[in-house]
Design an enzyme around this catalytic site. Structure first.
Site, mmCIF file in Angstrom:
data_model
loop_
_atom_site.group_PDB
_atom_site.id
_atom_site.type_symbol
_atom_site.label_atom_id
_atom_site.label_comp_id
_atom_site.label_asym_id
_atom_site.label_seq_id
_atom_site.Cartn_x
_atom_site.Cartn_y
_atom_site.Cartn_z
ATOM 1 N N GLN A 23 -15.518 30.932 4.919
ATOM 2 C CA GLN A 23 -15.185 30.555 6.291
ATOM 3 C C GLN A 23 -13.887 31.214 6.729
ATOM 4 O OE1 GLN A 23 -13.584 26.657 6.485
ATOM 5 N NE2 GLN A 23 -14.129 26.287 8.614
ATOM 6 N N GLU A 41 -18.499 19.820 8.604
ATOM 7 C CA GLU A 41 -17.561 19.880 7.483
ATOM 8 C C GLU A 41 -17.010 18.493 7.164
ATOM 9 O OE1 GLU A 41 -14.045 22.242 8.166
ATOM 10 O OE2 GLU A 41 -13.631 22.313 6.011
#
Lengths: 378, 411
Positions: free
Chosen positions: B134, B254
């Protein structure tokens, strides 16, 4: 034993909780509470017993006072998770009444067997009750009492009796020659004198009750066993009340810091205000989840009920104290006054925090269960 | 009385039995290498190979991506990932290595990419063959994520990317990166766009990955530098200037608060690994000594250990209550607390363990006398990764205060 995923909180429990929320919101807004209990602000005032017996009668007619009385004894016999839901709404409204005491007595009597059937029947008929099981030093250990009983006659004093002036019956613990017995007495029976305490909490009344040769009906010969079995429910129901009251404190303070402006901003913009309110929410939610977990254990997993109820009351005591603390502080100057409603809940929560054991007391007992007693002894 | 929430649907019940049978027959052998506490600390290819083989096997068996449509490589089931997760955790399997792919990239790609890209990316993501990382944080953009400066300049059908990303876990193994960058310098939020970038293919050709050493001394995360990297416009997710909205999908998942359940396995006790739990703390306190007695006999320590046990139990019970609508006043209230509480509770548990350890808390991994092999120290220091990453605890409190309590926004 496995517990149901949803705590066993089914449709009936959800309906009861939402009905109670609506009943108290419609009928008993905080302004009504304040008008009812906060008429006399003088610190040296004698404690009054301000409540609305008419509304209490409505609760009785709704069946809410007999929820914890088993169906076999003429009650409604709802699971503890449903009772906890009602207690949460009661706490949110801080409604002055002997509901918790009546529920507490129901839980104790329900463990007592046939001897207690007439007393349970009285609750099922709408009589209110309170526990008179605490001694003069306020010990929370079931079994510590200053009342004794010989040949069915009570003598001595029970201390810290909650809502004693609102209750019709008392469940009294007394030392007998063979151990701790439990007795059922009318508050207006000959020889019973209810001596009001002057207390901080305006939403409850409290008394010490003197017994002078009082004829009493025994409901349990082994009172220690009955109390031991019922205490988890008593802790859990009070913790539910505290969670509801803490949610009122949170929402009321959130509303205030959304309106009140300083430095050209609403107070809630500032992280010194925002983050403590989030911390209050975190503590409430943990306590609330632990309350329903404990209630579910009482219903379906009794071997773990005490352990989980200790957790619930410990967490609720911390959450209640913290919510009380921040609700006054974050209201600023107005929060320090008698006219602002937050003091009513502040006082109720500080009372509930220590009732039937504060956080440290419950954690000590929890440690004895999960770690085991200290090897060195006391 | 209704008890529906406690019961599986017929599909879930059948799938649960299938998972149970498959796991009973196919649980992988214990690893010969020491596994780190989580996928974010994978350091060696030996660790990665073992974990990738497991994820591939679980995917091939249908235990990963269960709720995604079949057309993108999923199982086409309804609310069954939760069932698979429960069964995998119960079976104490290894965890999945492609944690950022499964937890963040997959839902983002699913909701914001075109059909063709989804079909190309998701199957290899679910199988773990492609590891994902990410690219969000930058040296100048941490909690204020929308201030990222990595810039993509348009040249025909291509974009040319320059910039610097940090704290990039798994970048050293990753084929793909989800990348939040700027396509317009004149607007803060609306100047952001979102790409998927094949970084492994571009190593040495516009992408440099350098390890950053953590507070613990371990590696595991990196900085990634883009120097005139050319990327096709087809790798852009959603519309130009919608990067912030796409990033919200990533962040919501997340934090465990998204629509799609993240495939999650774990529970395997690897030799030398050590969970930061109140239970382990209690066992440790029985063996540690204080004033010549077991630390577990000390009244003050008992009280503090119970505080940790109560918080830990409450977290589990929060998760249970979050599935009982009648006991919720706001749908996001509990999901948004999860990461904040989990990270702070384990941090406090590890810190308390170090107090219980007394003088021996000074000893670290390389010392033979270190209690629990030095794992309490490691866990304590690593816990700051959890309270800082994925939105610091401070940012989490802002989000809870603003979205759940409705308090005035800080920005």
């Amino acid at each position: 034993m496995t517990q149901p995923d949803n705590f066993g909180f089914g449709e009936e429990a959800a309906l009861l909780k939402s009905s109670a929320r609506k009943f108290f919101t419609d009928r008993f807004p905080t302004s009504t509470l304040h008008a009812l209990v906060a008429g006399d602000h003088r610190p040296e005032r004698a404690s009054e017993c301000q409540w609305d017996p008419g509304m209490w009668q409505e609760l009785v007619e709704l069946g809410w006072t007999m929820l914890a009385v088993p169906e076999s004894a003429g009650g409604v016999g709802l699971p503890a998770v449903a009772v906890a839901g009602l207690a949460e709404e009661l706490g949110r409204a801080a409604f002055p009444c002997p509901l918790l005491g009546t529920i507490n007595a129901s839980y104790v009597l329900a463990t007592c067997g046939a001897e207690a059937a007439p007393a349970l029947a009285e609750i099922a008929e709408g009589r209110s009750a309170s526990l008179a099981i605490t001694n003069s030093v306020g010990s929370w250990s079931p079994g510590d009492t200053d009342v004794s009983c010989r040949d069915g006659v009570l003598n001595g004093t029970a201390w810290y009796v909650q809502d004693a002036r609102k209750a019709a019956r008392l469940l009294v613990s007394a030392q007998t020659e063979t151990g701790l017995g439990l007795y059922w007495v009318a508050t207006d029976a000959p020889g019973v004198s209810v001596q009001a305490d002057t207390i901080v909490d305006l939403t409850r009344d409290q008394a010490h009750v003197c017994f002078d040769n009082v004829q009493a009906t025994r409901v349990a010969a082994n009172g220690l066993a009955a109390l031991g079995q019922a205490m988890p429910a008593i802790w859990t129901v009070l913790a539910a009340d505290m969670v509801g009251a803490a949610e009122w404190q949170l929402q009321t303070t959130v509303e205030y810091v959304g309106t009140r402006r300083q430095f050209d901003r609403p107070l809630g913009f500032f992280q010194a205000v925002k983050h403590p309110l989030v911390n209050v929410m975190l503590q409430i939610d943990q306590a609330k989840s632990l309350v329903y977990n404990a209630a579910c254990a009482i219903d379906t997993d009794p071997a773990r009920a005490a352990q989980y109820a200790h957790m619930a009351k410990a967490a609720a005591s911390e959450a209640a104290a913290f919510a009380a603390d921040r609700s006054v502080q974050l209201h600023g100057g107005i929060g320090f006054t008698w006219e602002c409603f937050v003091h009513l809940y502040f006082k109720r929560q500080k009372h509930s925090q220590l009732l039937w054991g504060d956080a440290a007391w419950h954690r000590a007992r929890l440690a004895d269960i999960v770690i085991g007693p200290t090897t060195a002894g006391v | 009385m209704s008890d529906s929430a406690s019961k599986d649907t017929p599909e879930q019940a059948e799938f649960r039995l299938y998972c149970r049978d498959w796991l009973a027959a196919n649980r992988p052998p214990d690893p010969t290498v020491r596994l780190p506490l989580s996928a974010l600390e994978i350091m060696t290819t030996g660790q990665l190979d073992y974990l990738q083989a497991w994820q591939k096997a679980a995917y091939d068996a249908g235990l990963v991506g269960c709720d995604y449509p079949r057309s993108v490589g999923g199982g086409g089931r309804k609310d069954c990932q939760r069932v698979a997760n429960e069964e995998m955790l119960t079976a104490r399997t290894p965890y999945f290595p492609n944690i950022i792919g499964l937890g963040m990239a997959a839902p983002t790609v699913f909701y914001h990419a075109g059909e063709e890209l989804k079909q190309r990316l998701l199957p290899r993501l679910f199988s773990g063959e492609d590891i994902w990382c990410q690219g969000f944080s930058e040296p100048g953009a941490g909690s204020d994520l929308a201030s990222v400066q990595t810039f993509a300049e348009r040249r025909g059908e291509k974009w040319v990317i320059n910039g610097h990303k940090v704290w990039t876990s798994l970048a050293h193994f990753a084929e793909w990166m989800i990348l939040l960058l700027r396509t317009d310098k004149s607007q803060k939020y609306d100047g952001l766009s979102y790409f998927v970038v094949p970084i492994r293919a571009a190593l040495g050709k516009g992408v440099t990955v350098r390890p950053l050493i953590k507070i613990t001394g371990e590696t595991g995360f990196n900085e990634v530098i883009f120097d005139n990297l050319e990327v096709d416009d087809g790798y852009r997710l959603d519309e130009l200037g919608k990067g912030w909205q796409v990033a919200m999908t990533t962040l919501l998942h997340e934090r465990g608060a998204g629509e799609l359940q993240t495939p999650r396995a774990g529970g395997l006790k690897s030799k030398g690994s050590h969970a930061t739990t109140a239970h382990n703390l209690i066992e440790f306190a029985r063996t540690a000594r204080r004033d010549g007695k077991p630390a577990a006999d000390d009244a003050l320590l008992r009280d503090r250990i119970m505080q940790q046990l109560i918080c830990e139990t409450a977290l589990t019970q929060n998760q249970r209550r979050s599935r009982v609508p009648a006991l919720l006043d706001h749908p996001m209230r509990l999901p948004l607390q999860n990461k904040l509480l989990a990270s702070e509770i384990s941090q406090h548990t590890a810190a308390l363990a170090l107090e219980v350890a007394g003088a021996s808390a000074s000893l670290y991994l390389g010392d033979d006398n270190a209690p629990a092999g030095g794992q309490w120290n490691l866990a304590h220091m690593n816990s700051y990764g959890m309270t800082i990453a994925a939105g610091t605890s401070e940012v989490q409190r802002n989000i809870l205060g603003e979205r759940v309590l409705g308090l005035a926004k800080s920005k």
